[in-house]
Scaffold this active site. Structure first.
Site, PDB file in Angstrom:
ATOM      1  N   MET A  31       0.845  -1.198   0.000  1.00 47.84           N
ATOM      2  CA  MET A  31       0.000   0.000   0.000  1.00 47.84           C
ATOM      3  C   MET A  31       0.883   1.250   0.000  1.00 47.84           C
ATOM      4  O   MET A  31       0.444   2.337   0.403  1.00 47.84           O
ATOM      5  CB  MET A  31      -0.945  -0.011   1.205  1.00 47.84           C
ATOM      6  CG  MET A  31      -1.908  -1.213   1.149  1.00 47.84           C
ATOM      7  SD  MET A  31      -3.455  -0.973   2.022  1.00 47.84           S
ATOM      8  CE  MET A  31      -2.872  -0.725   3.686  1.00 47.84           C
ATOM      9  N   GLY A  32       2.134   1.083  -0.408  1.00 51.63           N
ATOM     10  CA  GLY A  32       3.032   2.232  -0.498  1.00 51.63           C
ATOM     11  C   GLY A  32       3.582   2.644   0.856  1.00 51.63           C
ATOM     12  O   GLY A  32       3.560   1.873   1.807  1.00 51.63           O
ATOM     13  N   HIS A  38       9.351  -3.427   3.290  1.00 54.84           N
ATOM     14  CA  HIS A  38       8.925  -3.651   1.899  1.00 54.84           C
ATOM     15  C   HIS A  38      10.133  -3.946   1.013  1.00 54.84           C
ATOM     16  O   HIS A  38      10.080  -4.819   0.150  1.00 54.84           O
ATOM     17  CB  HIS A  38       8.228  -2.399   1.348  1.00 54.84           C
ATOM     18  CG  HIS A  38       6.951  -2.054   2.038  1.00 54.84           C
ATOM     19  ND1 HIS A  38       6.799  -0.909   2.796  1.00 54.84           N
ATOM     20  CD2 HIS A  38       5.760  -2.683   2.078  1.00 54.84           C
ATOM     21  CE1 HIS A  38       5.565  -0.858   3.258  1.00 54.84           C
ATOM     22  NE2 HIS A  38       4.910  -1.915   2.854  1.00 54.84           N
ATOM     23  N   GLY A 148       4.993 -10.118   4.175  1.00 52.41           N
ATOM     24  CA  GLY A 148       5.823 -10.004   5.379  1.00 52.41           C
ATOM     25  C   GLY A 148       5.187 -10.720   6.565  1.00 52.41           C
ATOM     26  O   GLY A 148       3.954 -10.734   6.714  1.00 52.41           O
ATOM     27  N   LYS A 150       5.132  -9.861   9.607  1.00 49.17           N
ATOM     28  CA  LYS A 150       4.444  -9.020  10.597  1.00 49.17           C
ATOM     29  C   LYS A 150       2.931  -9.181  10.456  1.00 49.17           C
ATOM     30  O   LYS A 150       2.201  -9.214  11.425  1.00 49.17           O
ATOM     31  CB  LYS A 150       4.831  -7.545  10.445  1.00 49.17           C
ATOM     32  CG  LYS A 150       4.163  -6.671  11.515  1.00 49.17           C
ATOM     33  CD  LYS A 150       4.571  -5.229  11.401  1.00 49.17           C
ATOM     34  CE  LYS A 150       3.916  -4.530  10.249  1.00 49.17           C
ATOM     35  NZ  LYS A 150       2.439  -4.387  10.394  1.00 49.17           N
ATOM     36  N   ASP A 151       2.480  -9.310   9.204  1.00 42.63           N
ATOM     37  CA  ASP A 151       1.057  -9.544   8.937  1.00 42.63           C
ATOM     38  C   ASP A 151       0.845 -11.045   8.739  1.00 42.63           C
ATOM     39  O   ASP A 151       0.409 -11.499   7.678  1.00 42.63           O
ATOM     40  CB  ASP A 151       0.620  -8.746   7.704  1.00 42.63           C
ATOM     41  CG  ASP A 151       0.745  -7.251   7.946  1.00 42.63           C
ATOM     42  OD1 ASP A 151       0.060  -6.747   8.836  1.00 42.63           O
ATOM     43  OD2 ASP A 151       1.562  -6.607   7.261  1.00 42.63           O
ATOM     44  N   SER A 187       4.376   1.041   7.995  1.00 47.05           N
ATOM     45  CA  SER A 187       4.156   2.391   7.460  1.00 47.05           C
ATOM     46  C   SER A 187       3.490   3.281   8.514  1.00 47.05           C
ATOM     47  O   SER A 187       3.653   4.493   8.519  1.00 47.05           O
ATOM     48  CB  SER A 187       3.262   2.326   6.217  1.00 47.05           C
ATOM     49  OG  SER A 187       3.851   1.476   5.267  1.00 47.05           O
ATOM     50  N   ARG A 188       2.727   2.647   9.405  1.00 47.18           N
ATOM     51  CA  ARG A 188       1.996   3.428  10.412  1.00 47.18           C
ATOM     52  C   ARG A 188       2.914   3.959  11.521  1.00 47.18           C
ATOM     53  O   ARG A 188       2.497   4.850  12.266  1.00 47.18           O
ATOM     54  CB  ARG A 188       0.888   2.585  11.033  1.00 47.18           C
ATOM     55  CG  ARG A 188      -0.280   2.332  10.072  1.00 47.18           C
ATOM     56  CD  ARG A 188      -1.436   1.633  10.755  1.00 47.18           C
ATOM     57  NE  ARG A 188      -2.617   1.611   9.942  1.00 47.18           N
ATOM     58  CZ  ARG A 188      -3.012   0.571   9.187  1.00 47.18           C
ATOM     59  NH1 ARG A 188      -2.289  -0.528   9.146  1.00 47.18           N
ATOM     60  NH2 ARG A 188      -4.120   0.654   8.485  1.00 47.18           N
TER      61      ARG A 188
HETATM   62  O1  PAF Z   1      -0.154  -5.817   3.555  1.00 47.74           O
HETATM   63  C1  PAF Z   1      -0.565  -4.882   2.846  1.00 47.74           C
HETATM   64  O2  PAF Z   1       0.120  -3.888   2.626  1.00 47.74           O
HETATM   65  C2  PAF Z   1      -1.951  -4.988   2.237  1.00 47.74           C
HETATM   66  O3  PAF Z   1      -2.834  -5.622   3.089  1.00 47.74           O
HETATM   67  C3  PAF Z   1      -1.957  -5.641   0.848  1.00 47.74           C
HETATM   68  C4  PAF Z   1      -1.495  -7.091   0.913  1.00 47.74           C
HETATM   69  C5  PAF Z   1      -1.047  -4.873  -0.096  1.00 47.74           C
HETATM   70  C6  PAF Z   1      -3.359  -5.642   0.270  1.00 47.74           C
HETATM   71  O4  PAF Z   1      -3.849  -4.346   0.126  1.00 47.74           O
END
Ligand code: PAF
Length: 288
Positions: A31-32, A38, A148, A150-151, A187-188
């Site tokens: 999501m940038g 990333h 990643g 983390k998620d 990012s947050r």
């Molecule tokens: O992990 C993220 O950044 C988002 O959930 C993803 C996988 C890009 C989907 O929008």
């Protein structure tokens, strides 16, 4: 690096690459607001694939009402420069209208795995994630996609979706990248106030404590959860605990007795950002 703004453009770019001999196409969905986490995914894609696509799309459907869709950090110029310098072949950055045109009516829902952890505190979040990730996979057609750790729940849910829907893509789970003080990159993080930032490493500290307790012989999940909560309350008083859970790493179901590898997962809400972190803890692993 080519910039693709439409599904057709990214499809064409990947088709051209395959026609030109590319055999392994890698996708890093983001999501940038790209950070070293990333870039570690992009580097992994670069090592394993001969054509790398990065997507940047702040996906509105995975944010609930009152969540931070509008405030989600955006850093387009820096992201482009970062991707370019890492040898990314295509940056896919569609508009909301491109991904969700008028009349869009489909949702991809994975049952079960999405009910606990972040799914409980963010209803509908994983429907948004699965829907957009399906669309990205259909647009790009990658052989491998990089996520990643983390998620962690996101990766497990996406793996389930890929298996259930026979999507021909392998999901690669890459290690969490951390700041020197242990804070998992996100990012947050940039939205945290200085006082919150100072307390944010408590998430990782609490996970390390859990690992030590298990290494020391503690097997009762409830006891470990109580110690984690106490640590977070002591070390991050500006945060509100969203959840502390110990679950099976594949089913994500809560465990009572830690008799094999478990995922210890925490989420803490600060006023400026909600942070998550997790650690795989294996009682049979030697303590380090
Ligand atoms: O992990 C993220 O950044 C988002 O959930 C993803 C996988 C890009 C989907 O929008």
């Amino acid at each position: 690096m080519k910039l693709a703004r439409t599904v057709e453009a990214v499809r064409q770019a990947v088709r051209d690459a395959r026609d030109g001999g590319a055999r392994h196409v890698g996708l890093v969905p983001t999501m940038g607001a790209l950070h070293r986490g990333h870039y570690s995914l992009i580097d992994a894609a670069g090592r394993g694939c001969d054509f790398v696509v990065v997507s940047i799309f702040v996906n509105p459907t995975q944010f609930g009402p009152g969540e931070d869709y509008q405030e989600y950090p955006r850093s387009w110029q820096a992201d482009c420069a970062g991707c370019e310098s890492r040898g990314v072949d295509v940056l896919f950055a569609p508009s909301v209208e491109e991904m969700y045109p008028e009349g869009f009516a489909t949702t991809v829902h994975v049952a079960g795995l999405t009910e606990g952890l972040c799914g409980r505190s963010r209803p509908g979040h994983f429907d948004g994630v699965c829907t957009i990730v399906s669309k990205l996979f259909n647009a790009v057609g990658p052989d491998v996609a990089f996520f990643g750790a983390k998620d962690y729940q996101q990766a497990v849910v996406v793996r389930r979706m890929v298996a259930d829907l026979n999507m021909p893509v392998r999901i690669e789970l890459c290690p969490t990248v951390r700041e020197a003080d242990g804070l998992a990159l996100s990012s947050r993080n940039q939205r945290l106030s200085p006082a919150e930032r100072a307390q944010a490493p408590a998430l990782f500290e609490s996970l390390r404590l859990a690992r030590e307790l298990v290494a020391g012989g503690q097997r009762a999940a409830a006891e470990v959860v109580a110690e984690i909560r106490a640590c977070l309350e002591r070390r991050a008083p500006l945060g509100r605990i969203d959840y502390v859970e110990i679950v099976h790493p594949d089913t994500l179901r809560a465990v009572e007795e830690i008799d094999g590898a478990v995922l210890v997962a925490v989420a803490v809400r600060f006023a400026s950002a909600r942070l998550i972190d997790n650690m795989l803890v294996d009682p049979s692993a030697p303590a380090d």
